[in-house]
Every structure is written in structure tokens, then in C-alpha cells.
Design a protein around this motif. Sequence first.
Motif, mmCIF file in Angstrom:
data_model
loop_
_atom_site.group_PDB
_atom_site.id
_atom_site.type_symbol
_atom_site.label_atom_id
_atom_site.label_comp_id
_atom_site.label_asym_id
_atom_site.label_seq_id
_atom_site.Cartn_x
_atom_site.Cartn_y
_atom_site.Cartn_z
ATOM 1 N N CYS A 1 -7.704 7.392 -5.475
ATOM 2 C CA CYS A 1 -8.015 5.989 -5.197
ATOM 3 C C CYS A 1 -7.976 5.688 -3.703
ATOM 4 N N SER A 2 -8.627 4.626 -3.347
ATOM 5 C CA SER A 2 -8.579 4.069 -2.008
ATOM 6 C C SER A 2 -8.484 2.555 -2.156
ATOM 7 N N TYR A 3 -8.552 1.845 -1.050
ATOM 8 C CA TYR A 3 -8.434 0.389 -1.095
ATOM 9 C C TYR A 3 -9.305 -0.250 -0.020
ATOM 10 N N VAL B 1 -2.730 5.872 -8.760
ATOM 11 C CA VAL B 1 -3.638 5.784 -7.621
ATOM 12 C C VAL B 1 -4.205 7.147 -7.197
ATOM 13 N N ILE C 1 -5.877 -6.987 -1.347
ATOM 14 C CA ILE C 1 -5.936 -5.525 -1.361
ATOM 15 C C ILE C 1 -6.614 -5.175 -2.675
ATOM 16 N N GLU C 2 -7.778 -4.562 -2.601
ATOM 17 C CA GLU C 2 -8.489 -4.160 -3.809
ATOM 18 C C GLU C 2 -8.459 -2.637 -3.909
ATOM 19 N N ILE C 3 -7.867 -2.129 -4.968
ATOM 20 C CA ILE C 3 -7.731 -0.690 -5.176
ATOM 21 C C ILE C 3 -8.844 -0.237 -6.118
ATOM 22 N N TYR C 4 -9.491 0.873 -5.740
ATOM 23 C CA TYR C 4 -10.613 1.363 -6.547
ATOM 24 C C TYR C 4 -10.612 2.884 -6.605
ATOM 25 N N ILE D 1 0.835 -1.207 0.000
ATOM 26 C CA ILE D 1 0.000 0.000 0.000
ATOM 27 C C ILE D 1 0.867 1.253 0.000
ATOM 28 N N ARG E 1 -5.493 -4.927 -8.019
ATOM 29 C CA ARG E 1 -5.710 -5.863 -6.924
ATOM 30 C C ARG E 1 -4.453 -6.688 -6.693
#
Length: 168
Positions: free
Chosen positions: A115-117, A112, A64-67, A29, A77
Motif C-alpha cells: 500500500c501507499s498513501y 498495508v 490521508i487516503e491509503i490505497y 502513517i 482513510r
Amino acid sequence: MSTRVAVYTYANSISYVSDKILWSMRKLITMIGLDPINLVSEWSLLDKGLQTWLRSRHLVGATIEIYNKTRGSFVGRWDFDIDYTYNSGDDGEFTTDAQLIKNAIAKNVTDVKNCSYDIIFRNKPGYPKVPGFVSCNLRSTQGYVRQSLGTSISTNYLGAQLNYWRKI
């Protein structure tokens, strides 16, 4: 005597793998450029879930899923897949491959910005409930392909394979 040693070593394996998954997630992260505060602030809860589900052998993996925060869309991910049949071949050796993480990030540069996760644990049906966790679904990975990086965490009884998703 050997049963006690095996049980003790397996318990240590669970603790080690849980700790190293969280440590690796924090490193990932941070190196990706996101703020690890959400992970760090929930560390004890996440560790409790990991250890509970590793002990019961229900944990399939940790993700860890990043969106994108605005659209909620999938950005990337990272998956740690658990291998309960892993055997390091060494007597009680515990290892973590930090260089594997560094190399993977260098290959998979993700923008990113905005972005968050989410941290998501994937379990087999019938897993024991742990207070503080809720069910959820992973975002679609359409347009992405999964890349396997090999074993990143290993003990004599458990292993974790690291994978990431990249755009096709």
C-alpha cells in the motif's frame, strides 16, 4: 489592543493547527506501518497549503487516503475535518490529543502490505491556488463506514475532528 491580540492569537492558531495536522499525519502513517518519507519530503509545501487555506477559511479538511499500489483500490482513510466555529472555552489553550490517534489505530488495524498513501486537502469552491497542488478526487468508500473520534486538535479559534473509515 484587543484586536491585535485576537489577530495574533488567530494567526498562531492557524500555524498550530497546520503543524499539528502534519505531525498527526506523520504519526498515523508511521503507526499504521507506512513510510512517512512522502509526507516529510513535502512538509513545507503541505504546510503552505494548509496555512493558506486555513487563513482564507476554504479548507474543509485534510485526508490521508491509503490505497493498494497494484490495484489502486481504496484500503483506508483518515480525515481531519476543520471546525472554524470551534471554541475551546479556554483563553488561548492549544491542545493535541495524541492518545486519540493511538486508540484509533488500535481499533482499526489495516493491512498495508503493498500500500501507499496520498495526502489530500479538501477545499470549498473558490479557494486560492497554491503552486504545487493539483485537483483530484477521493476514491470510493463503498463498503466502508466513517467513524468519528472527536476533536484531536484544538485552539481557542479552530478545531480539527479526527475520523477514520472502517470496513462494514
